[in-house]
Design a protein around this motif. Sequence first.
Motif, PDB file in Angstrom:
ATOM      1  N   CYS A  52      -8.601   4.482  -2.249  1.00  0.00           N
ATOM      2  CA  CYS A  52      -9.687   3.575  -1.825  1.00  0.00           C
ATOM      3  C   CYS A  52     -10.667   4.309  -0.910  1.00  0.00           C
ATOM      4  N   CYS A  77       0.858  -1.193   0.000  1.00  0.00           N
ATOM      5  CA  CYS A  77       0.000   0.000   0.000  1.00  0.00           C
ATOM      6  C   CYS A  77       0.894   1.242   0.000  1.00  0.00           C
ATOM      7  N   ILE A  78       0.574   2.171  -0.875  1.00  0.00           N
ATOM      8  CA  ILE A  78       1.389   3.397  -0.965  1.00  0.00           C
ATOM      9  C   ILE A  78       0.689   4.580  -0.282  1.00  0.00           C
ATOM     10  N   LEU A 126      -8.499  -5.549  -1.612  1.00  0.00           N
ATOM     11  CA  LEU A 126      -9.080  -5.054  -0.358  1.00  0.00           C
ATOM     12  C   LEU A 126     -10.379  -5.772   0.018  1.00  0.00           C
ATOM     13  N   CYS A 137      -7.525   0.535  -6.574  1.00  0.00           N
ATOM     14  CA  CYS A 137      -6.233   0.533  -5.880  1.00  0.00           C
ATOM     15  C   CYS A 137      -5.051   0.392  -6.860  1.00  0.00           C
ATOM     16  N   PRO A 138      -4.138   1.367  -6.899  1.00  0.00           N
ATOM     17  CA  PRO A 138      -3.002   1.266  -7.829  1.00  0.00           C
ATOM     18  C   PRO A 138      -2.007   0.186  -7.422  1.00  0.00           C
ATOM     19  N   ALA A 139      -2.027  -0.222  -6.151  1.00  0.00           N
ATOM     20  CA  ALA A 139      -1.117  -1.273  -5.685  1.00  0.00           C
ATOM     21  C   ALA A 139      -1.745  -2.665  -5.838  1.00  0.00           C
ATOM     22  N   VAL A 189      -4.126  -4.118  -4.322  1.00  0.00           N
ATOM     23  CA  VAL A 189      -4.417  -4.826  -3.067  1.00  0.00           C
ATOM     24  C   VAL A 189      -5.863  -5.342  -3.155  1.00  0.00           C
ATOM     25  N   CYS A 203      -2.068   6.102  -0.844  1.00  0.00           N
ATOM     26  CA  CYS A 203      -2.515   7.164  -1.745  1.00  0.00           C
ATOM     27  C   CYS A 203      -3.902   7.682  -1.359  1.00  0.00           C
ATOM     28  N   GLY A 204      -4.659   6.862  -0.629  1.00  0.00           N
ATOM     29  CA  GLY A 204      -5.994   7.275  -0.181  1.00  0.00           C
ATOM     30  C   GLY A 204      -7.083   7.132  -1.227  1.00  0.00           C
ATOM     31  N   TYR A 235      -8.356   0.607   3.287  1.00  0.00           N
ATOM     32  CA  TYR A 235      -6.983   0.145   3.580  1.00  0.00           C
ATOM     33  C   TYR A 235      -6.856  -0.236   5.043  1.00  0.00           C
TER      34      TYR A 235
HETATM   35  S1  SF4 Z   1      -5.882   2.575  -2.807  1.00  0.00           S
HETATM   36 FE1  SF4 Z   1      -4.469   0.898  -2.392  1.00  0.00          FE
HETATM   37  S2  SF4 Z   1      -2.493   1.862  -2.277  1.00  0.00           S
HETATM   38 FE2  SF4 Z   1      -3.995   3.512  -2.090  1.00  0.00          FE
HETATM   39  S3  SF4 Z   1      -4.353   3.712   0.143  1.00  0.00           S
HETATM   40 FE3  SF4 Z   1      -5.852   2.286  -0.592  1.00  0.00          FE
HETATM   41  S4  SF4 Z   1      -4.900   0.272  -0.306  1.00  0.00           S
HETATM   42 FE4  SF4 Z   1      -3.272   1.776  -0.203  1.00  0.00          FE
END
Ligand code: SF4
Length: 444
Positions: free
Chosen positions: A374, A368-369, A423, A417-419, A421, A371-372, A385
């Motif tokens: 989500c 997770c980076i 979720l 989510c760019p990573a 994840v 980024c907010g 997250y």
């Molecule tokens: S969108 Fe993904 S990378 Fe960004 S805060 Fe949420 S879990 Fe982390």
Amino acid sequence: MLQTFSKGGVHPPENKFSANKPIENLGLPKQVSIPIAQHIGAPSKPVVKKKDKVKTGDIIAESQGFVSSNIHSSVSGTVSKVGEIIDTTGFKKPAVIIDVEDDEWNDSIDTGSEIIRDCSLSSQEIVDKILQGGIVGMGGATFPSHVKLSVPEGKKIDTLVINGVECEPYLTSDHRVMLERGEEMLVGIKLLKKALGVNHVLIGIEHNKPDAIEHVSHLVSKEENIEVYPLKVKYPQGGEKQLIKALLNREVPSGGLPLDVGVVVHNVGTSLAAYEAVQKNKPLVERVVTVTGKSLSKPSNFLVRIGTPVRDLIEAAGGLPEDTGKVVGGGPMMGKALSSLDVPVVKGTSGILVIPEKDAYRDEEFNCIRCGKCVDVCPMGLEPYLLKQLAQLERYEECEDNAIMDCMECGSCSFTCPARVPLLDYIRLGKTNVNQILRNRKDK
Ligand code: SF4
Ligand code: SF4
């Protein structure tokens, strides 16, 4: 400017391949497997046994309690087994299996095509017919419809909202119902309105279905207090809370229900089923199902008997493409992968989606980076997250404190989510455990 809900939401690519495909009757399968719990609430109790002869529309499992629903035979033939099958959830479920012999309907059901508009029944008699007919929410939620129509004392409903949004990319069954069965659907809406004793009906349809907006607007043009609202296209606008916000600018409180803000929501397919139950005495034995996917040769909308194997639908839509990686029950956002093609269509099956191998793989997950994104897209105002982390660490009490049970499982967080994840997978796990904690607390 078109209305929509204010908090979160995403725009998944739209692939409504079957939007222009008229509803085709799939015909009778050789055998049906009808699960006896196809609704939220207490499972029904089988009232048939092996070797019994049944007609289409005969009751085969009776509702047990208020939040429960009757189940009817969708075919005529002989009960070959009352046992267990694997259903769309991938788990073993009690079911009635019937060998199809003919298509003889229960004598009390009107199978004619004439539309019956007048109804002299009282509100309670309408609710009773809907209860008898085993009608449940057909947008996928499968909540018994008679429960939504039985407003608890002390609550006042002023508006009936009809959900014609169909915001899941790929799915088109509601769209076709509005276009092809609009007149019957409208009678059903008026019956629901009468059952609730409300004056005001709003029908929400997303702007990407201009033909449905035009057709339904024309149908309601002479009706008092029934209005069609074209809505901006945004997922998950078909969620009850999002739709109420979009249409009425009312916020359903955390842990609350639409009736807390004076609203009851029914889907367009449910309205059609209500019409059939009340005016034709026809229980919920069939439904419209979209069968679709990029690689499928004949994406279609079929009228399907409940209990028909998914395999039959895919065959009728051109057969399973060789490059298939996954078959999903429902749409790409909220649907779940099917473990087998032998699972049956149930009352909540709005679509079957065939996904090619190249699109079915799971992306590599990165850290997770923060980024907010989500958080920005969550329509329920949650912190996905954080919920994921808490669920992963098995800190379920904290999951509860952070309103995990408000998650409507829309998948917007995972989608954005760019990573990469996953979720929602973790959040679902967290919800299951929190649910158990809540049940244990109630039992004490
Ligand atoms: S969108 Fe993904 S990378 Fe960004 S805060 Fe949420 S879990 Fe982390
Ligand atoms: S946390 Fe739940 S409600 Fe929020 S975006 Fe994710 S899946 Fe949707």
